[in-house]
Design a protein around this motif. Sequence first.
Motif, PDB file in Angstrom:
ATOM      1  N   GLU A  59      13.006   4.721 -49.101  1.00 42.47           N
ATOM      2  CA  GLU A  59      12.415   4.901 -49.915  1.00 42.47           C
ATOM      3  C   GLU A  59      10.566   5.336 -49.671  1.00 42.47           C
ATOM      4  O   GLU A  59      10.645   4.389 -47.588  1.00 42.47           O
ATOM      5  N   ASP A  60      10.245   5.488 -49.960  1.00 46.75           N
ATOM      6  CA  ASP A  60       8.905   5.906 -49.309  1.00 46.75           C
ATOM      7  C   ASP A  60       7.341   4.216 -50.078  1.00 46.75           C
ATOM      8  O   ASP A  60       6.692   4.293 -48.701  1.00 46.75           O
ATOM      9  N   THR A  61       8.060   3.353 -50.259  1.00 50.14           N
ATOM     10  CA  THR A  61       7.460   1.777 -49.703  1.00 50.14           C
ATOM     11  C   THR A  61       8.779   0.927 -50.217  1.00 50.14           C
ATOM     12  O   THR A  61      10.346   1.001 -50.196  1.00 50.14           O
ATOM     13  N   PRO A  62       8.441  -0.214 -49.474  1.00 49.91           N
ATOM     14  CA  PRO A  62       9.165  -1.388 -49.095  1.00 49.91           C
ATOM     15  C   PRO A  62       9.890  -2.118 -50.506  1.00 49.91           C
ATOM     16  O   PRO A  62      10.221  -3.157 -50.507  1.00 49.91           O
ATOM     17  N   LEU A  63       8.985  -1.714 -51.577  1.00 51.56           N
ATOM     18  CA  LEU A  63       9.600  -2.488 -52.853  1.00 51.56           C
ATOM     19  C   LEU A  63      10.705  -3.398 -53.369  1.00 51.56           C
ATOM     20  O   LEU A  63      10.540  -4.708 -53.466  1.00 51.56           O
ATOM     21  N   GLU A  64      11.920  -2.384 -53.242  1.00 47.17           N
ATOM     22  CA  GLU A  64      13.145  -2.290 -53.080  1.00 47.17           C
ATOM     23  C   GLU A  64      13.459  -3.812 -52.312  1.00 47.17           C
ATOM     24  O   GLU A  64      14.325  -4.373 -52.480  1.00 47.17           O
ATOM     25  N   LEU A  65      13.315  -3.144 -50.865  1.00 49.20           N
ATOM     26  CA  LEU A  65      13.001  -4.411 -50.116  1.00 49.20           C
ATOM     27  C   LEU A  65      12.439  -5.503 -49.638  1.00 49.20           C
ATOM     28  O   LEU A  65      13.616  -6.714 -49.588  1.00 49.20           O
ATOM     29  N   ILE A  66      11.497  -5.572 -50.484  1.00 40.05           N
ATOM     30  CA  ILE A  66      10.412  -6.526 -50.467  1.00 40.05           C
ATOM     31  C   ILE A  66      11.334  -7.579 -51.635  1.00 40.05           C
ATOM     32  O   ILE A  66      11.635  -8.847 -51.922  1.00 40.05           O
ATOM     33  N   LYS A  67      12.068  -6.616 -52.537  1.00 43.30           N
ATOM     34  CA  LYS A  67      12.737  -7.768 -53.599  1.00 43.30           C
ATOM     35  C   LYS A  67      13.764  -8.395 -53.487  1.00 43.30           C
ATOM     36  O   LYS A  67      14.298  -9.275 -53.835  1.00 43.30           O
ATOM     37  N   LYS A  68      14.229  -7.677 -52.484  1.00 41.14           N
ATOM     38  CA  LYS A  68      15.774  -8.155 -51.931  1.00 41.14           C
ATOM     39  C   LYS A  68      15.289  -9.283 -50.596  1.00 41.14           C
ATOM     40  O   LYS A  68      15.943 -10.577 -50.750  1.00 41.14           O
ATOM     41  N   VAL A  69      14.430  -9.425 -49.806  1.00 36.99           N
ATOM     42  CA  VAL A  69      14.121 -10.644 -49.086  1.00 36.99           C
ATOM     43  C   VAL A  69      13.503 -11.842 -49.404  1.00 36.99           C
ATOM     44  O   VAL A  69      14.060 -12.700 -48.896  1.00 36.99           O
ATOM     45  N   ARG A  70      12.869 -11.314 -50.196  1.00 40.85           N
ATOM     46  CA  ARG A  70      11.856 -12.575 -51.373  1.00 40.85           C
ATOM     47  C   ARG A  70      10.882 -12.747 -50.042  1.00 40.85           C
ATOM     48  O   ARG A  70      11.911 -14.421 -49.846  1.00 40.85           O
ATOM     49  N   PRO A  71      10.188 -12.889 -49.269  1.00 41.53           N
ATOM     50  CA  PRO A  71       9.133 -13.107 -48.049  1.00 41.53           C
ATOM     51  C   PRO A  71       8.345 -14.351 -49.038  1.00 41.53           C
ATOM     52  O   PRO A  71       7.887 -14.179 -50.237  1.00 41.53           O
ATOM     53  N   ASP A  72       7.596 -15.119 -48.131  1.00 42.46           N
ATOM     54  CA  ASP A  72       7.019 -16.145 -48.613  1.00 42.46           C
ATOM     55  C   ASP A  72       6.112 -15.485 -48.060  1.00 42.46           C
ATOM     56  O   ASP A  72       4.831 -16.136 -48.789  1.00 42.46           O
ATOM     57  N   VAL A  73       5.628 -14.178 -46.910  1.00 41.72           N
ATOM     58  CA  VAL A  73       4.114 -13.750 -46.985  1.00 41.72           C
ATOM     59  C   VAL A  73       4.679 -12.620 -46.990  1.00 41.72           C
ATOM     60  O   VAL A  73       5.176 -12.018 -45.794  1.00 41.72           O
ATOM     61  N   LEU A  74       3.525 -12.139 -47.798  1.00 39.45           N
ATOM     62  CA  LEU A  74       3.420 -10.566 -47.697  1.00 39.45           C
ATOM     63  C   LEU A  74       2.404 -10.340 -46.724  1.00 39.45           C
ATOM     64  O   LEU A  74       1.100 -10.476 -47.345  1.00 39.45           O
ATOM     65  N   VAL A  75       2.276  -8.980 -45.306  1.00 39.50           N
ATOM     66  CA  VAL A  75       1.152  -8.797 -44.616  1.00 39.50           C
ATOM     67  C   VAL A  75       1.150  -7.390 -44.663  1.00 39.50           C
ATOM     68  O   VAL A  75       2.482  -7.250 -44.138  1.00 39.50           O
TER      69      VAL A  75
END
Length: 161
Positions: free
Chosen positions: A94-110
């Motif tokens: 995808e053009d953005t990592p939004l779906e990946l972020i939802k799957k990974v569920r990070p504690d910190v996003l940088v």
Amino acid sequence: MNTEQKITSPEQIERPGDGGKVVFTNGCFDILHPGHVDYLERARSMGACLVVGLNSDASVRRLKGALRPINDQQSRARVLAALACVDFVILFEEDTPLELIKKVRPDVLVKGGDWSVDRIVGRDVVEAAGGTVCSIPLLTGYSTTGTVERIVAMHGSVGNG
């Protein structure tokens, strides 16, 4: 863990057993340079595990233009995975990592300092889960675009090898 094992899917991410934080960042990382290394080391220092979302070749072309990426996605992933500060690399289309972020569920996003916190994709998801989102300053004087421009200026179409 060897570098090929670090290139994985969201389902294969091993969360730190000691309750350590998972840090997530993303980008194209086309020609790795000292600015990337500095950024990734500082991102890793914010937790116990650094997951890097890597734009696929098709995604990079949509974002950066037809002449990019310089290095294909498998090459970029392998070089990133070889860095000691990187625990996992996950390719995304995808053009953005939004779906990946939802799957990974990070504690910190940088993200790098060229992104203000309010513009960081996935901020709402991470903050809603109690995580933190931050933008860290970039090391000045380094960029992939600048590297490409220097190569072209030095070699032009002369073909100096």
